[in-house]
Design a protein around this motif. Structure first.
Motif, PDB file in Angstrom:
ATOM      1  N   GLU A   1       0.974  -1.127  -0.231  1.00 61.09           N
ATOM      2  CA  GLU A   1       0.314   0.321  -0.332  1.00 61.09           C
ATOM      3  C   GLU A   1       0.615   1.514  -0.128  1.00 61.09           C
ATOM      4  OE1 GLU A   1      -3.046   2.002  -0.210  1.00 61.09           O
ATOM      5  OE2 GLU A   1      -3.030  -0.230  -0.047  1.00 61.09           O
ATOM      6  N   TYR A   2       2.359   1.545   0.842  1.00 67.30           N
ATOM      7  CA  TYR A   2       2.999   2.416   0.894  1.00 67.30           C
ATOM      8  C   TYR A   2       3.849   3.054  -0.151  1.00 67.30           C
ATOM      9  CZ  TYR A   2       6.731   5.368   2.599  1.00 67.30           C
ATOM     10  OH  TYR A   2       7.422   6.637   2.947  1.00 67.30           O
ATOM     11  N   LEU A   3       3.932   1.775  -0.908  1.00 70.23           N
ATOM     12  CA  LEU A   3       4.792   1.780  -2.144  1.00 70.23           C
ATOM     13  C   LEU A   3       4.261   1.490  -3.734  1.00 70.23           C
ATOM     14  CD1 LEU A   3       8.084  -0.765  -1.544  1.00 70.23           C
ATOM     15  CD2 LEU A   3       7.788   1.967  -0.851  1.00 70.23           C
ATOM     16  N   GLY A   4       3.299   0.691  -4.100  1.00 65.03           N
ATOM     17  CA  GLY A   4       2.740   0.852  -5.069  1.00 65.03           C
ATOM     18  C   GLY A   4       1.823   2.531  -4.802  1.00 65.03           C
ATOM     19  N   ARG A   5       2.583   2.848  -7.049  1.00 62.88           N
ATOM     20  CA  ARG A   5       2.392   3.637  -7.263  1.00 62.88           C
ATOM     21  C   ARG A   5       0.983   3.977  -8.158  1.00 62.88           C
ATOM     22  NH1 ARG A   5       6.391   1.336  -9.151  1.00 62.88           N
ATOM     23  NH2 ARG A   5       5.703   0.934 -12.007  1.00 62.88           N
ATOM     24  N   GLN A   6       0.800   3.212  -8.367  1.00 61.32           N
ATOM     25  CA  GLN A   6      -1.273   2.489  -8.740  1.00 61.32           C
ATOM     26  C   GLN A   6      -1.470   4.384 -10.558  1.00 61.32           C
ATOM     27  OE1 GLN A   6      -4.289   2.375  -5.882  1.00 61.32           O
ATOM     28  NE2 GLN A   6      -3.053   3.321  -4.468  1.00 61.32           N
ATOM     29  N   ASN A   7      -0.531   3.364 -10.987  1.00 61.52           N
ATOM     30  CA  ASN A   7      -0.492   4.169 -11.967  1.00 61.52           C
ATOM     31  C   ASN A   7      -1.055   3.545 -13.389  1.00 61.52           C
ATOM     32  OD1 ASN A   7       2.173   3.369 -12.620  1.00 61.52           O
ATOM     33  ND2 ASN A   7       3.380   4.765 -11.991  1.00 61.52           N
ATOM     34  N   ARG A   8      -1.259   2.473 -12.847  1.00 63.14           N
ATOM     35  CA  ARG A   8      -1.662   1.568 -14.643  1.00 63.14           C
ATOM     36  C   ARG A   8      -3.169   1.346 -13.996  1.00 63.14           C
ATOM     37  NH1 ARG A   8       1.979  -3.495 -14.819  1.00 63.14           N
ATOM     38  NH2 ARG A   8       1.106  -3.546 -16.135  1.00 63.14           N
TER      39      ARG A   8
ATOM     40  N   VAL B   1      -2.559 -15.753   5.777  1.00 62.80           N
ATOM     41  CA  VAL B   1      -2.279 -15.224   4.532  1.00 62.80           C
ATOM     42  C   VAL B   1      -3.178 -14.487   3.743  1.00 62.80           C
ATOM     43  CG1 VAL B   1      -0.768 -14.931   2.252  1.00 62.80           C
ATOM     44  CG2 VAL B   1       0.123 -16.004   4.050  1.00 62.80           C
ATOM     45  N   SER B   2      -4.159 -14.615   3.282  1.00 65.34           N
ATOM     46  CA  SER B   2      -5.384 -14.213   2.061  1.00 65.34           C
ATOM     47  C   SER B   2      -4.873 -13.501   1.686  1.00 65.34           C
ATOM     48  CB  SER B   2      -5.915 -12.276   3.222  1.00 65.34           C
ATOM     49  OG  SER B   2      -6.618 -12.126   1.880  1.00 65.34           O
ATOM     50  N   ARG B   3      -6.144 -14.472   0.106  1.00 63.05           N
ATOM     51  CA  ARG B   3      -6.180 -14.744  -1.141  1.00 63.05           C
ATOM     52  C   ARG B   3      -6.176 -13.082  -1.639  1.00 63.05           C
ATOM     53  NH1 ARG B   3      -7.358 -19.066  -4.782  1.00 63.05           N
ATOM     54  NH2 ARG B   3      -8.372 -20.131  -2.777  1.00 63.05           N
ATOM     55  N   SER B   4      -7.147 -12.642  -1.609  1.00 63.51           N
ATOM     56  CA  SER B   4      -7.250 -11.064  -2.444  1.00 63.51           C
ATOM     57  C   SER B   4      -5.991 -10.239  -1.359  1.00 63.51           C
ATOM     58  CB  SER B   4      -8.192 -10.894  -1.243  1.00 63.51           C
ATOM     59  OG  SER B   4      -8.771  -9.938  -0.703  1.00 63.51           O
ATOM     60  N   GLY B   5      -5.221 -10.634  -0.296  1.00 60.68           N
ATOM     61  CA  GLY B   5      -4.789  -9.572   0.468  1.00 60.68           C
ATOM     62  C   GLY B   5      -3.153  -9.899  -0.060  1.00 60.68           C
ATOM     63  N   ALA B   6      -3.165 -11.043  -1.301  1.00 58.58           N
ATOM     64  CA  ALA B   6      -1.403 -11.271  -1.703  1.00 58.58           C
ATOM     65  C   ALA B   6      -1.920 -11.507  -3.156  1.00 58.58           C
ATOM     66  CB  ALA B   6      -1.574 -12.596  -1.548  1.00 58.58           C
ATOM     67  N   THR B   7      -3.395 -11.324  -3.968  1.00 60.64           N
ATOM     68  CA  THR B   7      -2.738 -11.028  -4.778  1.00 60.64           C
ATOM     69  C   THR B   7      -3.371  -9.267  -5.486  1.00 60.64           C
ATOM     70  OG1 THR B   7      -5.756 -11.338  -5.125  1.00 60.64           O
ATOM     71  CG2 THR B   7      -4.289 -12.890  -6.265  1.00 60.64           C
ATOM     72  N   ILE B   8      -3.762  -8.923  -4.420  1.00 55.74           N
ATOM     73  CA  ILE B   8      -3.936  -7.184  -4.617  1.00 55.74           C
ATOM     74  C   ILE B   8      -2.785  -6.152  -4.207  1.00 55.74           C
ATOM     75  CG2 ILE B   8      -4.297  -5.016  -3.185  1.00 55.74           C
ATOM     76  CD1 ILE B   8      -7.366  -6.362  -3.100  1.00 55.74           C
ATOM     77  N   SER B   9      -2.353  -7.419  -2.809  1.00 59.71           N
ATOM     78  CA  SER B   9      -0.403  -6.447  -2.637  1.00 59.71           C
ATOM     79  C   SER B   9       0.512  -6.823  -4.084  1.00 59.71           C
ATOM     80  CB  SER B   9       0.119  -7.541  -1.328  1.00 59.71           C
ATOM     81  OG  SER B   9      -0.690  -7.113  -0.583  1.00 59.71           O
ATOM     82  N   ALA B  10       0.592  -7.846  -4.521  1.00 59.56           N
ATOM     83  CA  ALA B  10       1.233  -8.263  -6.418  1.00 59.56           C
ATOM     84  C   ALA B  10       0.713  -7.281  -7.332  1.00 59.56           C
ATOM     85  CB  ALA B  10       0.437  -9.331  -6.514  1.00 59.56           C
ATOM     86  N   GLY B  11      -0.318  -6.754  -6.481  1.00 58.31           N
ATOM     87  CA  GLY B  11      -0.764  -6.005  -7.661  1.00 58.31           C
ATOM     88  C   GLY B  11      -0.247  -4.382  -7.571  1.00 58.31           C
ATOM     89  N   LEU B  12      -0.760  -4.234  -6.168  1.00 56.84           N
ATOM     90  CA  LEU B  12       0.027  -2.998  -6.683  1.00 56.84           C
ATOM     91  C   LEU B  12       1.810  -2.624  -6.549  1.00 56.84           C
ATOM     92  CD1 LEU B  12      -1.659  -2.335  -2.863  1.00 56.84           C
ATOM     93  CD2 LEU B  12      -2.705  -1.437  -4.992  1.00 56.84           C
ATOM     94  N   PHE B  13       2.516  -3.454  -5.911  1.00 58.88           N
ATOM     95  CA  PHE B  13       3.629  -3.891  -6.155  1.00 58.88           C
ATOM     96  C   PHE B  13       3.972  -3.535  -7.025  1.00 58.88           C
ATOM     97  CE2 PHE B  13       4.540  -6.043  -1.919  1.00 58.88           C
ATOM     98  CZ  PHE B  13       5.329  -4.942  -1.538  1.00 58.88           C
ATOM     99  N   LEU B  14       3.677  -4.253  -8.933  1.00 61.32           N
ATOM    100  CA  LEU B  14       3.430  -4.198  -9.529  1.00 61.32           C
ATOM    101  C   LEU B  14       2.865  -2.453 -10.426  1.00 61.32           C
ATOM    102  CD1 LEU B  14       1.804  -7.648 -11.017  1.00 61.32           C
ATOM    103  CD2 LEU B  14       4.480  -6.595 -11.149  1.00 61.32           C
ATOM    104  N   GLY B  15       2.299  -1.833  -9.771  1.00 61.89           N
ATOM    105  CA  GLY B  15       1.731  -0.144  -9.935  1.00 61.89           C
ATOM    106  C   GLY B  15       0.557  -0.078 -10.754  1.00 61.89           C
ATOM    107  N   LEU B  16      -0.550  -1.365 -10.497  1.00 61.76           N
ATOM    108  CA  LEU B  16      -0.964  -1.165 -10.472  1.00 61.76           C
ATOM    109  C   LEU B  16      -2.529  -0.781  -9.721  1.00 61.76           C
ATOM    110  CD1 LEU B  16      -2.215  -5.455 -11.635  1.00 61.76           C
ATOM    111  CD2 LEU B  16      -1.727  -3.600 -12.912  1.00 61.76           C
ATOM    112  N   ASP B  17      -3.163  -0.235 -10.274  1.00 60.80           N
ATOM    113  CA  ASP B  17      -4.396   0.621  -9.366  1.00 60.80           C
ATOM    114  C   ASP B  17      -5.175   0.099  -8.489  1.00 60.80           C
ATOM    115  OD1 ASP B  17      -7.479   0.267  -9.760  1.00 60.80           O
ATOM    116  OD2 ASP B  17      -6.163   1.342 -11.761  1.00 60.80           O
ATOM    117  N   ARG B  18      -6.004  -0.155  -7.163  1.00 59.91           N
ATOM    118  CA  ARG B  18      -6.003  -0.716  -6.362  1.00 59.91           C
ATOM    119  C   ARG B  18      -7.468  -1.734  -6.245  1.00 59.91           C
ATOM    120  NH1 ARG B  18      -7.162   2.891  -2.615  1.00 59.91           N
ATOM    121  NH2 ARG B  18      -5.165   2.597  -2.072  1.00 59.91           N
ATOM    122  N   GLU B  19      -7.847  -0.852  -7.523  1.00 64.77           N
ATOM    123  CA  GLU B  19      -9.328  -2.089  -8.488  1.00 64.77           C
ATOM    124  C   GLU B  19      -9.096  -2.140  -9.140  1.00 64.77           C
ATOM    125  OE1 GLU B  19     -13.572  -0.318  -9.633  1.00 64.77           O
ATOM    126  OE2 GLU B  19     -12.630   1.004  -9.619  1.00 64.77           O
ATOM    127  N   LEU B  20      -8.114  -2.297  -9.964  1.00 66.62           N
ATOM    128  CA  LEU B  20      -7.675  -2.909 -11.162  1.00 66.62           C
ATOM    129  C   LEU B  20      -6.952  -4.577 -10.655  1.00 66.62           C
ATOM    130  CD1 LEU B  20      -7.535  -3.921 -14.416  1.00 66.62           C
ATOM    131  CD2 LEU B  20      -5.511  -2.399 -13.926  1.00 66.62           C
TER     132      LEU B  20
END
Length: 282
Positions: free
Chosen positions: A139-146, A171-190
């Motif tokens: 959440e802190y590092l995710g740029r969310q520009n994609r 762990v949480s499935r949604s927690g893991a996948t959303i976190s991975a998406g944020l690390f990749l720069g995806l916006d949170r909803e995507l």
């Protein structure tokens, strides 16, 4: 070998509500089911019961994203046979397929550990607290520009790898996948939407595979009747549908730090109960 204890209707209804409420939130439904079944009912409902009730929550996803799924499947089928019709939705269909492969492989390889070894509440509490740091960092590092339409093959594979972490309760499935998406720069909803789509084939396969063991557990857990499993699945569907609709609206305006705080509080609470001897780990 002694017969598995039978589940009561109170257990079935209570745990189905827990499953529906927590499946899509980044707090781990499997971890919450393991905790709730031991705290309130004195025994583990088991991984098989968890997998079967997840059919209800995944059905909720299918209904909620029904139009999107129909569009993606239609585009994928059209693009397979007609190269000129290979649109963004066609590629998204492939991304879901590619992203599903890692968890299918891991699920088959680690079946025994999933159903027994990692269901200790020490593991659950550690995962709840430990992975909270990952979510907070994402959440802190995710740029969310994609945004929508900017997914790639790399995204699909990385998020798919992250989904395998959900095999560990806590762990949480949604927690893991959303976190991975944020690390990749995806916006949170995507990140959330793609993670939910990615979960559909894996969870349905897991639930159907685990159905026989939910009736007659051979390693762990309690046994349930067909009527109980059907009831649990329907309850999980209704509650899960409301939960996913709420979460997607929430993620548009809010960060996941609220869930991080909740996870840490629950995990620390379980540690205290385990350390004092109030709660048994298995």
């Amino acid at each position: 070998m002694t017969a598995a204890p039978a589940m009561s209707w109170w257990q079935v209804v209570g745990l189905a509500v827990v499953q529906g409420l927590t499946e899509f939130l980044p707090v781990s439904s499997s971890g919450h089911l393991a905790i709730a079944s031991r705290v309130f009912f004195g025994g583990d409902a088991g991984a098989s019961f968890t997998a079967v009730t997840q059919l209800g929550t995944e059905a909720a996803i299918v209904v909620y994203f029904g139009r999107d799924i129909t569009r993606i499947v239609t585009a994928w089928l059209a693009g397979v046979f007609r190269p000129r019709r290979r649109t963004a939705d066609y590629r998204l269909g492939w991304y879901v397929i590619v992203g599903t492969i890692p968890i299918c492989v891991a699920g088959l390889v680690f079946t025994d550990a999933i159903r027994a070894g990692v269901r200790s509440l020490w593991v659950v509490a550690t995962a709840l607290v430990g992975f909270s740091g990952v979510i907070a960092l994402a959440e802190y590092l995710g740029r969310q520009n994609r945004h929508a339409g900017q997914l790639s093959w790399r995204d699909a594979f990385v998020v798919g790898l992250a989904q395998t972490l959900a095999l560990v309760p806590g762990v949480s499935r949604s927690g893991a996948t959303i976190s991975a998406g944020l690390f990749l720069g995806l916006d949170r909803e995507l990140a959330a939407r793609f993670g939910f789509l990615l979960a559909i084939p894996a969870v349905f396969a897991s639930g159907l595979f685990s159905l026989p063991d939910a009736f007659h557990p051979v390693r762990e857990g309690m046994s349930a009747t067909g009527a109980q499993l059907l009831t649990a699945t329907l309850i999980a569907f209704g509650v899960g549908f409301a939960a996913v609709a709420w979460l997607l609206r929430f993620l548009v305006r809010h960060a996941m730090y609220w869930f991080v705080a909740y996870r840490v509080a629950v995990g620390v609470g379980v540690f205290i109960l385990l350390g004092s001897g109030t709660l048994a780990a298995t």
